[in-house]
Design an enzyme around this catalytic site. Structure first.
Site, PDB file in Angstrom:
ATOM      1  N   GLN A  47      -8.358  -7.023   0.078  1.00  0.00           N
ATOM      2  CA  GLN A  47      -8.146  -6.771  -1.038  1.00  0.00           C
ATOM      3  C   GLN A  47      -9.289  -6.562  -1.943  1.00  0.00           C
ATOM      4  OE1 GLN A  47      -6.526 -10.652  -2.683  1.00  0.00           O
ATOM      5  NE2 GLN A  47      -5.144 -10.108  -1.092  1.00  0.00           N
ATOM      6  N   LYS A  49      -6.116 -18.707  -1.503  1.00  0.00           N
ATOM      7  CA  LYS A  49      -5.198 -17.999  -1.937  1.00  0.00           C
ATOM      8  C   LYS A  49      -4.510 -19.162  -2.601  1.00  0.00           C
ATOM      9  CE  LYS A  49      -6.575 -15.901   1.581  1.00  0.00           C
ATOM     10  NZ  LYS A  49      -6.859 -14.613   1.983  1.00  0.00           N
ATOM     11  N   ARG A  95      -6.578 -17.261  -8.870  1.00  0.00           N
ATOM     12  CA  ARG A  95      -7.744 -17.337  -7.933  1.00  0.00           C
ATOM     13  C   ARG A  95      -9.076 -16.293  -8.592  1.00  0.00           C
ATOM     14  NH1 ARG A  95      -3.057 -14.925  -4.316  1.00  0.00           N
ATOM     15  NH2 ARG A  95      -4.491 -14.784  -2.414  1.00  0.00           N
ATOM     16  N   ARG A 109       0.978  -1.168   0.091  1.00  0.00           N
ATOM     17  CA  ARG A 109       0.334  -0.091   0.208  1.00  0.00           C
ATOM     18  C   ARG A 109       0.751   0.679  -0.015  1.00  0.00           C
ATOM     19  NH1 ARG A 109      -2.704  -4.171   1.716  1.00  0.00           N
ATOM     20  NH2 ARG A 109      -4.706  -4.298   2.304  1.00  0.00           N
ATOM     21  N   GLY A 119      -1.654 -12.053  -4.506  1.00  0.00           N
ATOM     22  CA  GLY A 119      -2.507 -11.225  -5.295  1.00  0.00           C
ATOM     23  C   GLY A 119      -2.974  -9.875  -4.992  1.00  0.00           C
ATOM     24  N   ASP A 149      -4.673 -15.079   7.596  1.00  0.00           N
ATOM     25  CA  ASP A 149      -2.875 -15.755   6.480  1.00  0.00           C
ATOM     26  C   ASP A 149      -2.024 -17.141   7.853  1.00  0.00           C
ATOM     27  OD1 ASP A 149      -3.232 -14.394   4.597  1.00  0.00           O
ATOM     28  OD2 ASP A 149      -2.875 -12.561   5.040  1.00  0.00           O
TER      29      ASP A 149
HETATM   30  O1  SPQ Z   1      -1.245 -11.305  -1.556  1.00  0.00           O
HETATM   31  P1  SPQ Z   1      -2.035 -12.328  -1.476  1.00  0.00           P
HETATM   32  O2  SPQ Z   1      -0.624 -13.090  -2.441  1.00  0.00           O
HETATM   33  O3  SPQ Z   1      -3.306 -12.764  -2.182  1.00  0.00           O
HETATM   34  O4  SPQ Z   1      -1.481 -12.823   0.068  1.00  0.00           O
HETATM   35  C1  SPQ Z   1      -1.697 -13.525   0.961  1.00  0.00           C
HETATM   36  C2  SPQ Z   1      -0.901 -14.357   1.937  1.00  0.00           C
HETATM   37  O5  SPQ Z   1      -0.920 -15.092   2.695  1.00  0.00           O
HETATM   38  O6  SPQ Z   1       0.612 -13.918   2.145  1.00  0.00           O
HETATM   39  C3  SPQ Z   1      -2.833 -14.972   0.990  1.00  0.00           C
HETATM   40  F1  SPQ Z   1      -2.754 -14.963   0.260  1.00  0.00           F
HETATM   41  O7  SPQ Z   1      -2.601 -12.357   1.730  1.00  0.00           O
HETATM   42  C4  SPQ Z   1      -3.708 -11.012   1.962  1.00  0.00           C
HETATM   43  C5  SPQ Z   1      -4.571 -11.839   2.625  1.00  0.00           C
HETATM   44  O8  SPQ Z   1      -4.909 -13.354   3.447  1.00  0.00           O
HETATM   45  C6  SPQ Z   1      -3.592 -10.256   1.817  1.00  0.00           C
HETATM   46  C7  SPQ Z   1      -4.325  -8.760   2.264  1.00  0.00           C
HETATM   47  C8  SPQ Z   1      -4.176  -7.862   1.693  1.00  0.00           C
HETATM   48  O9  SPQ Z   1      -2.812  -7.318   1.826  1.00  0.00           O
HETATM   49  O10 SPQ Z   1      -5.117  -6.934   2.041  1.00  0.00           O
HETATM   50  C9  SPQ Z   1      -5.574  -9.700   2.909  1.00  0.00           C
HETATM   51  C10 SPQ Z   1      -5.854 -10.523   2.799  1.00  0.00           C
HETATM   52  O11 SPQ Z   1      -6.007 -11.289   1.484  1.00  0.00           O
HETATM   53  P2  SPQ Z   1      -8.371 -10.834   1.556  1.00  0.00           P
HETATM   54  O12 SPQ Z   1      -8.591 -11.879   0.347  1.00  0.00           O
HETATM   55  O13 SPQ Z   1      -8.662 -11.445   2.920  1.00  0.00           O
HETATM   56  O14 SPQ Z   1      -8.452  -9.577   1.214  1.00  0.00           O
END
Ligand code: SPQ
Length: 429
Positions: free
Chosen positions: A170, A343, A123, A28, A95, A316
């Site tokens: 996210q 994930k 995803r 961010r 993601g 996580d």
């Molecule tokens: O970035 P990514 O790959 O989605 O990373 C993960 C992780 O384990 O590091 C999930 F796989 O974290 C996400 C977390 O699960 C990071 C995140 C964020 O920075 O906003 C939010 C979470 O995901 P979500 O889908 O619940 O918004």
């Protein structure tokens, strides 16, 4: 490296450590720093693979980003001065980069194409492209914009009143980034509160945003002003050493400058519920992100239930919590965590099958798992499946197995924790 043999014995973990910067906040900081006109500086940035992909994407948009270790200097013409990228924006395994950047690009003035690796290609993206389309975003892609690659034609947006169908920071962040560029006031409603780093960072960048009882209000047309961001250590990375200290007899580990944002501290609640010997000292709050020191000593653990509003606060950390539960007296039930299925891997299947190879008794469920303990784990071969959190879970498991663990694809750990094995070795003396 294709595989790595982890032969740790049961040596206690002792000492103190500062884990690397928070992944969510690091992403961010680059996004807001790139949207703001002028110079943003960042300290404590996480130089993990995912966050480096975010830097690359914004460099392709004409933002100058100089990195020296964990310090960044971001010089941006501001979002209205970005250049149209001549290459595809590649988000790798991240993601967060993929979903958040869609919200940022939707309200920009450029056309771009976003794609990631083979895990990202699986995803779900409709959760982001759906609400953005309601705001008037022009996003097209595979299977009606359900999956990457996605092309985004930036343009004018309208405000939205959006009720979140899943607890996802996210999705919420992508909508808020777009809302910043939209005409009118947007409202985002969360049934269960997900991590709020975007909201907090908006305030740091001088944006007026209100958040109360799961309802967020943001007036469009506000411009972020360049500032300094000081990123705290990542509690999701700290979680692996907190778990290791709780598991290995004779251990005492102290982790300093850990982010203690209440939307992220579910792991501490879980440790407490399991009877861990833990102290939390909240010492500071730079950038409106609370931080402090967490100390954990080895102790016996008991099973617990993890469900409901706690899930987004530790989503996580569930792989390493499952490992803790294999050593706890009684049954641990994890429910309401179906998000784990989408994930980097299907983390319910990955945890049950990979820890199962070491002798763990884990019954997967559609939305979680049931773990019966304590079970003495044996050595064996574990596949990270290219998922950093599964890789680190296996490495911590190797501290308590009665033989060596061979870990397939350990390099993926660099996605969120470069230097993980060096830090683990430093605590093992
Ligand atoms: O970035 P990514 O790959 O989605 O990373 C993960 C992780 O384990 O590091 C999930 F796989 O974290 C996400 C977390 O699960 C990071 C995140 C964020 O920075 O906003 C939010 C979470 O995901 P979500 O889908 O619940 O918004």
């Amino acid at each position: 490296m294709e595989r790595m043999t982890l032969d740790y014995g049961e040596a206690a973990l002792k000492g103190s450590l500062a884990v690397p910067g928070d992944k969510s906040i690091s992403h961010r900081s680059v996004m807001f720093g790139s949207m703001a006109e002028g110079r943003t500086t960042v300290s404590g940035f996480l130089p993990g693979e995912d966050c480096l992909r975010t830097i690359d994407c914004f460099r392709s948009l004409g933002v100058r980003i100089d990195r020296e270790g964990t310090d960044l200097i971001i010089d941006s013409p501001g979002i209205d001065g970005w250049k149209e990228p001549s290459e595809i924006l590649y988000t790798g395994n991240s993601g967060t980069t993929t979903r958040l950047i869609l919200g940022v690009l939707a309200g920009s003035r450029v056309h771009s194409v976003v794609t990631g690796d083979s895990s990202i290609a699986k995803r779900p993206m409709k959760r982001v492209t759906g609400p953005l389309a309601l705001m008037g975003a022009d996003i097209r892609g595979r299977d009606d914009a359900r999956f990457t690659p996605l092309s985004v034609q930036g343009g004018p947006l309208r405000a939205i009143d959006y009720e979140m169908p899943v607890a996802s920071a996210q999705v919420k962040s992508a909508v808020l980034f777009a809302a910043l560029r939209a005409e009118g006031e947007s409202v985002v409603r969360e049934k269960e509160v997900s991590r709020d780093h975007t909201e907090r960072m908006m305030q740091n960048f001088g944006i007026r945003i209100e958040s109360e009882d799961g309802i967020i209000r943001l007036a469009g047309g506000q411009k972020p002003s360049a500032v300094h961001v000081d990123v705290p250590g990542d509690i999701s990375s700290a979680a692996f050493f907190l778990a290791a200290a709780a598991l290995v007899p004779g251990s005492r580990v102290e982790l300093g400058n850990v982010g203690l944002n209440p939307t992220r501290t579910g792991m501490l609640d879980a440790l407490e519920a399991m009877g861990a010997d833990m102290e939390v000292d909240e010492s500071g709050s730079a950038d409106s992100e609370p931080r402090g020191t967490v100390t954990v000593r080895h102790s016996s653990l008991r099973g617990t239930e993890i469900s409901g509003a706690l899930i987004p606060r530790l989503i996580d950390e569930i792989p390493v919590i499952a490992l803790l539960a294999t050593q706890a007296e009684g049954t641990t039930v994890i429910r309401d965590a179906e998000e784990l299925r989408v994930k980097e891997t299907d983390r319910i299947a990955a945890v049950a099958e990979e820890l199962g190879k070491l002798g763990a008794d884990i019954e997967p469920a559609p939305d979680g798992m049931i773990i019966r303990g304590p079970v003495k784990l044996r050595g064996g071969s574990v596949d990270s499946r290219g998922d950093h959190r599964i890789g680190m879970m296996a490495a911590v498991a190797a501290l308590i197995t009665d033989g060596p663990v061979t870990l397939e694809d350990p390099d993926c750990i660099g996605i969120s924790y470069p230097g993980f094995f060096e830090d683990l070795d430093s605590l093992r003396g």
